[in-house]
Design a protein around this motif. Structure first.
Motif, PDB file in Angstrom:
ATOM      1  N   ILE A  13       0.831  -1.214   0.000  1.00  0.00           N
ATOM      2  CA  ILE A  13       0.000   0.000   0.000  1.00  0.00           C
ATOM      3  C   ILE A  13       0.868   1.267   0.000  1.00  0.00           C
ATOM      4  CG2 ILE A  13      -2.047  -1.016   1.084  1.00  0.00           C
ATOM      5  CD1 ILE A  13      -0.993   0.349   3.730  1.00  0.00           C
ATOM      6  N   SER A  14       2.110   1.102  -0.423  1.00  0.00           N
ATOM      7  CA  SER A  14       3.017   2.263  -0.420  1.00  0.00           C
ATOM      8  C   SER A  14       2.575   3.305  -1.450  1.00  0.00           C
ATOM      9  CB  SER A  14       4.437   1.799  -0.748  1.00  0.00           C
ATOM     10  OG  SER A  14       4.482   1.359  -2.085  1.00  0.00           O
ATOM     11  N   GLU A  15       2.948   4.529  -1.199  1.00  0.00           N
ATOM     12  CA  GLU A  15       2.698   5.623  -2.153  1.00  0.00           C
ATOM     13  C   GLU A  15       3.298   5.247  -3.512  1.00  0.00           C
ATOM     14  OE1 GLU A  15       1.052   8.460  -1.658  1.00  0.00           O
ATOM     15  OE2 GLU A  15       0.629   7.975   0.447  1.00  0.00           O
ATOM     16  N   LYS A  16       4.471   4.617  -3.426  1.00  0.00           N
ATOM     17  CA  LYS A  16       5.180   4.252  -4.647  1.00  0.00           C
ATOM     18  C   LYS A  16       4.305   3.400  -5.565  1.00  0.00           C
ATOM     19  CE  LYS A  16       9.655   2.359  -6.065  1.00  0.00           C
ATOM     20  NZ  LYS A  16      10.866   1.655  -5.600  1.00  0.00           N
ATOM     21  N   ILE A  17       3.706   2.385  -4.985  1.00  0.00           N
ATOM     22  CA  ILE A  17       2.836   1.504  -5.770  1.00  0.00           C
ATOM     23  C   ILE A  17       1.655   2.303  -6.332  1.00  0.00           C
ATOM     24  CG2 ILE A  17       1.197  -0.424  -5.628  1.00  0.00           C
ATOM     25  CD1 ILE A  17       3.561  -1.878  -5.189  1.00  0.00           C
ATOM     26  N   GLY A  18       1.060   3.120  -5.480  1.00  0.00           N
ATOM     27  CA  GLY A  18      -0.080   3.911  -5.920  1.00  0.00           C
ATOM     28  C   GLY A  18       0.272   4.762  -7.133  1.00  0.00           C
ATOM     29  N   LYS A  19       1.425   5.411  -7.042  1.00  0.00           N
ATOM     30  CA  LYS A  19       1.846   6.282  -8.144  1.00  0.00           C
ATOM     31  C   LYS A  19       2.150   5.479  -9.405  1.00  0.00           C
ATOM     32  CE  LYS A  19       4.773  10.120  -8.504  1.00  0.00           C
ATOM     33  NZ  LYS A  19       6.049  10.731  -8.099  1.00  0.00           N
ATOM     34  N   LEU A  20       2.804   4.351  -9.219  1.00  0.00           N
ATOM     35  CA  LEU A  20       3.143   3.520 -10.386  1.00  0.00           C
ATOM     36  C   LEU A  20       1.889   2.987 -11.076  1.00  0.00           C
ATOM     37  CD1 LEU A  20       6.283   1.571  -9.105  1.00  0.00           C
ATOM     38  CD2 LEU A  20       6.205   3.160 -11.037  1.00  0.00           C
ATOM     39  N   ILE A  21       0.875   2.668 -10.294  1.00  0.00           N
ATOM     40  CA  ILE A  21      -0.382   2.207 -10.904  1.00  0.00           C
ATOM     41  C   ILE A  21      -0.953   3.334 -11.767  1.00  0.00           C
ATOM     42  CG2 ILE A  21      -2.792   1.571 -10.447  1.00  0.00           C
ATOM     43  CD1 ILE A  21      -1.817   0.097  -7.927  1.00  0.00           C
ATOM     44  N   GLU A  22      -1.004   4.499 -11.161  1.00  0.00           N
ATOM     45  CA  GLU A  22      -1.541   5.672 -11.855  1.00  0.00           C
ATOM     46  C   GLU A  22      -0.782   5.949 -13.158  1.00  0.00           C
ATOM     47  OE1 GLU A  22      -1.629  10.003 -10.214  1.00  0.00           O
ATOM     48  OE2 GLU A  22      -2.609   8.678  -8.745  1.00  0.00           O
ATOM     49  N   GLU A  23       0.518   5.920 -13.071  1.00  0.00           N
ATOM     50  CA  GLU A  23       1.331   6.226 -14.254  1.00  0.00           C
ATOM     51  C   GLU A  23       1.269   5.107 -15.302  1.00  0.00           C
ATOM     52  OE1 GLU A  23       4.686   9.026 -12.020  1.00  0.00           O
ATOM     53  OE2 GLU A  23       4.975   6.853 -12.159  1.00  0.00           O
ATOM     54  N   SER A  24       1.227   3.873 -14.823  1.00  0.00           N
ATOM     55  CA  SER A  24       1.162   2.749 -15.770  1.00  0.00           C
ATOM     56  C   SER A  24      -0.117   2.810 -16.593  1.00  0.00           C
ATOM     57  CB  SER A  24       1.180   1.410 -15.024  1.00  0.00           C
ATOM     58  OG  SER A  24       2.343   1.294 -14.256  1.00  0.00           O
ATOM     59  N   GLU A  25      -1.168   3.192 -15.954  1.00  0.00           N
ATOM     60  CA  GLU A  25      -2.467   3.259 -16.651  1.00  0.00           C
ATOM     61  C   GLU A  25      -2.395   4.138 -17.885  1.00  0.00           C
ATOM     62  OE1 GLU A  25      -6.398   2.890 -14.143  1.00  0.00           O
ATOM     63  OE2 GLU A  25      -5.074   4.394 -13.246  1.00  0.00           O
ATOM     64  N   LYS A  26      -1.522   5.140 -17.824  1.00  0.00           N
ATOM     65  CA  LYS A  26      -1.439   6.066 -18.947  1.00  0.00           C
ATOM     66  C   LYS A  26      -0.594   5.507 -20.094  1.00  0.00           C
ATOM     67  CE  LYS A  26      -1.684   9.917 -15.723  1.00  0.00           C
ATOM     68  NZ  LYS A  26      -0.700  10.535 -14.830  1.00  0.00           N
ATOM     69  N   GLU A  27       0.127   4.431 -19.815  1.00  0.00           N
ATOM     70  CA  GLU A  27       0.978   3.861 -20.863  1.00  0.00           C
ATOM     71  C   GLU A  27       0.157   2.953 -21.776  1.00  0.00           C
ATOM     72  OE1 GLU A  27       5.301   3.705 -18.641  1.00  0.00           O
ATOM     73  OE2 GLU A  27       3.974   1.985 -18.397  1.00  0.00           O
ATOM     74  N   GLU A  28       0.767   2.655 -22.932  1.00  0.00           N
ATOM     75  CA  GLU A  28       0.099   1.710 -23.812  1.00  0.00           C
ATOM     76  C   GLU A  28       0.336   0.299 -23.271  1.00  0.00           C
ATOM     77  OE1 GLU A  28      -0.021   1.077 -28.580  1.00  0.00           O
ATOM     78  OE2 GLU A  28       0.171   3.065 -27.696  1.00  0.00           O
ATOM     79  N   LEU A  29      -0.745  -0.398 -22.986  1.00  0.00           N
ATOM     80  CA  LEU A  29      -0.601  -1.698 -22.317  1.00  0.00           C
ATOM     81  C   LEU A  29      -1.197  -2.827 -23.146  1.00  0.00           C
ATOM     82  CD1 LEU A  29      -1.713  -0.677 -18.693  1.00  0.00           C
ATOM     83  CD2 LEU A  29       0.630  -0.826 -19.584  1.00  0.00           C
ATOM     84  N   ASN A  30      -0.555  -3.994 -23.065  1.00  0.00           N
ATOM     85  CA  ASN A  30      -1.163  -5.172 -23.702  1.00  0.00           C
ATOM     86  C   ASN A  30      -2.258  -5.731 -22.786  1.00  0.00           C
ATOM     87  OD1 ASN A  30       0.034  -6.750 -21.699  1.00  0.00           O
ATOM     88  ND2 ASN A  30       1.845  -7.152 -22.944  1.00  0.00           N
ATOM     89  N   GLU A  31      -2.946  -6.751 -23.254  1.00  0.00           N
ATOM     90  CA  GLU A  31      -4.100  -7.277 -22.507  1.00  0.00           C
ATOM     91  C   GLU A  31      -3.715  -7.784 -21.123  1.00  0.00           C
ATOM     92  OE1 GLU A  31      -7.329  -7.030 -23.426  1.00  0.00           O
ATOM     93  OE2 GLU A  31      -6.409  -5.784 -25.003  1.00  0.00           O
ATOM     94  N   ASP A  32      -2.578  -8.469 -21.071  1.00  0.00           N
ATOM     95  CA  ASP A  32      -2.119  -8.992 -19.783  1.00  0.00           C
ATOM     96  C   ASP A  32      -1.893  -7.862 -18.787  1.00  0.00           C
ATOM     97  OD1 ASP A  32      -2.176 -11.544 -20.706  1.00  0.00           O
ATOM     98  OD2 ASP A  32      -0.006 -11.736 -21.011  1.00  0.00           O
TER      99      ASP A  32
END
Lengths: 494, 494
Positions: A56-75
């Protein structure tokens, strides 16, 4: 590095603590020295809270947020869906509540054990009241749309609601209750007297290894030990361990424990390696997990075809079956009986036990019944479902450990697992000559089908989406009923 | 809360990671699935570095500083002495160097295994060169007064220097070398041909449990498993596990492995509970540890008195000894031989093996010899000490794993352990009727003496202070020589 990769690395790191925790848990159940147990609880507490802290670290929260903005495959999209949901839920729960929950349930478990020894629900009652109180609090914090129990159900069967579940149960119940009644009243109960005897543990162990090998369990990525309550645990990738137990007076218990846990293990061993150490690499749900163990235990392991192939192995180890035909043996492993204890129930009546618990706990969580009334309600319902009554609380309301752990919402998984397994079975039969596989004992194709359709995906799909993807429809209890009727009408001659 | 209590809580926290690490290590050696091994290394790495991070935190540094100013009892003063020394040392070493050391030694171990397979030191050479380079760097960073090797020695035998050690070795060598020579040339070698045979593993295991029970090993605070290289590991308080192995052609190997590890385990089980999970709760030194295993293995387990009591147990399991007298049996477990392999050496020649390694590694660390010359030097020294020569590097310079781990400074512990055990033995004999205890097999008082004098203190005292406190003098190799001469003059009739 892409943010999604950074995020994965964080989860891989967290998973390392998970490995250690799983190994300690396994060790405690399989042979840790008696006096070491207490201290090990401290270690588990320390590692778990640190792993939780990381998750539940801030780090994870931020990475989730930022990852969402990237182009992601289905997995990766699925990964984000899973971890985001978990993160948001975990963040909501105050750490003090988590701590309190952990202390209260730990005491409750000790009280449950004491209550069983003393055959007295009242010993457990005040503890259970606290557990229920905290569970309701948790559910309210996590949130739900229609029913407080939905918040709990979702932990074990993502996406499922009380509304869906009630519908499933209604359909099932309408057919199952009269069918059980017909079987028991009009059917001819098979003889299983020859099943009693003395069965050497070592010989039972040999059989366990033979059947696991046939199933395709990889002993280079797992091991088998003995535990009081059989279980499967994934320590990490390539390390999925099962446990079994041996009863010297009835080898069915150990044999089906082994096959059941073997089924769980095959699922875990079959999840795609690319999901290793990531939350997506966990099972789709507890019910899907249970569908796999039930598939091997019942649909394979209690079939006539299986025994045609496997019976000689048993006869080789145990002379007493020399003059028993395989048909009689097959019938004897499929006896249906009214029973008080869920874990000993046959595959026909098992779901009734689960319904009973589900109805009680759903009502409890929604304040329609009180903890103090549980023994009375339990006994009434048992009478209603089975026509018999527990002689004490140990045979009744105290029989399961789940409530002491605060695992409300878990029981339905046991039933759903049975339903999923039957629905998978009919699909599998369309694509594979299943009867032939049973009779030759060559399960490669069967396992491969399960791996391709179910195992590999981990939790990429929510359980009902997965079953729809495979079978073309959502969970449908009719398959299970069809399976039961086809099988037991023959056995019981009705 | 007093600062010293806060400090202790920090170490208790760190120790929880140590428990998990120890359990993973145990699991890897006793039966983790083959394919799981690689992943587990990552888990060990993660947990170890986090535990190390905690141990060199500013918080610990500050707590040590503040605790020192408080009024402390003797135990807490000792604790501060230990943790301060460790903290200051650890803080000096740059994390990159630690990481490099870990990678280099991990590769070196793989290379060592490969070199053994190919019987070729050159495969190992470049790796060992790196390990030696890094070890020298470490020693220089840690610092020393007179000899670079002192910095390494101190890690395993706190307070000991090359100067002390050379003196001990000189005294020992002056007596040991001619004594060995006399034994082998003038003595009568006992017959041990009846020791070969087929020994059922299960029966050997039974014997292991019987002897451990007699020794006082508590199986509720430990367990016994099988491993390729027997070892003892402390998972945590009340959880000290031993491993042994069974050779079907010679039961002496397993029997003495069990007794040896049992001796280690009794030490760990005997450390005062008040030191649990604190650095003071660890053994005084590797040599003191070894003194305990050697005491049970040799001074007890290879004595005539012990066999007078225990021999019937062995005869019960193994018929082949029916007509062998206990005296002949006793002599057969005490055969002295020139040997190439340290781990198979008898108690008389064992120390010569250790001296050989010590002389080589001390010279290596101080740049008087080069890695490339090791096989030649090894073989020369073997010739000098034993009069025989290895036929290849596996029998020679490649036989020990220690250097691949970078464990320079460790070998002397093996020798010192023998010396300590003899010095303790003569003191113990003054206070306890030892011969009677051996012959009755009742070791309660013996164990109690060791617990009271040695075990309970953990590392409260530095090893030489401890031995002085118990026996009134510093380490004196004459006791060991006296023991050998008394025993072997009789056996070898010289």
């Amino acid at each position: 590095m892409k943010k999604i990769e950074e995020l994965k690395n964080e989860f891989r790191k967290i998973s390392r603590y998970g490995h250690a925790i799983a190994l300690i848990g396994w060790d405690l159940e399989t042979g840790a020295p008696k006096k070491a147990v207490e201290k090990r609880a401290e270690v588990l507490g320390e590692l778990s809270s640190y792993a939780f802290e990381l998750s539940i670290s801030e780090k994870i929260g931020k990475l989730i947020e930022e990852s969402e903005k990237e182009e992601l495959n289905e997995d990766d999209k699925a990964l984000i869906r899973i971890v985001k949901k978990e993160y948001e839920k975990s963040k909501k729960i105050p750490p003090e509540l988590m701590r309190e929950f952990s202390i209260v349930t730990s005491n409750a478990q000790a009280a449950w054990e004491k209550a069983r020894k003393e055959k007295d629900f009242n010993v457990f009652k005040p503890h259970l009241e606290k557990v229920v109180e905290l569970t309701k609090k948790m559910a309210d914090i996590i949130g739900y749309k229609e029913n407080r129990y939905d918040a709990l159900l979702d932990m074990y069967e993502p996406g499922l609601t009380v509304k869906d579940l009630n519908e499933i149960i209604k359909t099932l119940k309408d057919e199952l209750v009269p069918f059980v009644s017909k079987l028991l009243n009009e059917g001819k109960k098979p003889n299983d007297s020859f099943m009693k005897g003395h069965f050497d543990n070592k010989k039972q162990e040999n059989l366990s290894y033979v059947v696991l090998d046939k199933m395709g369990y990889d002993l280079e990525s797992g091991r088998m030990d003995v535990a009081v309550h059989p279980f499967t645990t994934t320590i990490g990738p390539n390390d999925v361990r099962i446990t079994t137990r041996y009863r010297e007076d009835d080898f069915r218990d150990s044999f089906y424990s082994t096959v059941h846990e073997g089924g769980h293990a095959l699922y875990e061993q079959g999840i795609s390696e690319k999901y290793s150490d990531l939350p997506i690499g966990e099972a789709a749900s507890m019910a899907i997990h249970e569908s796999q163990s039930r598939f091997w235990e019942n649909i394979v392991g209690r079939s006539l075809g299986f025994w045609k192939n496997f019976y000689p192995e048993v006869q080789k180890e145990f002379e007493q079956f020399k003059d028993v035909s395989v048909e009689d043996f097959y019938k004897a492993v499929n006896v249906v009986e009214k029973s008080l204890i869920r874990v000993d129930a046959d595959e026909v009546t098992y779901n009734l036990h689960v319904m009973l618990r589900y109805e009680i706990e759903e009502a409890l969580i929604n304040d329609r019944i009180k903890v103090e009334d549980l023994p009375k309600i339990w006994n009434q319902k048992t009478k209603e479902y089975f026509g018999i009554e527990p002689k004490d609380d140990v045979e009744g309301v105290l029989q399961d450990v789940h409530w002491s752990h605060g695992s409300f919402g878990y029981f339905p998984s046991y039933m759903l697992g049975n339903l999923y397994s039957a629905q998978l079975y009919y699909k599998l039969k369309e694509e594979i000559n299943f009867e032939e596989k049973l009779e030759t004992g060559d399960f490669k194709e069967v396992l491969n089908w399960l791996r391709t359709n179910v195992h590999q995906y981990g939790s990429k799909y929510e359980p009902q989406d997965l079953i729809e993807k495979i079978t073309g429809e959502r969970l449908n209890p009719q398959y299970f009923m069809k399976y039961l009727k086809e099988k037991y009408s023959k056995i019981y001659n009705i």
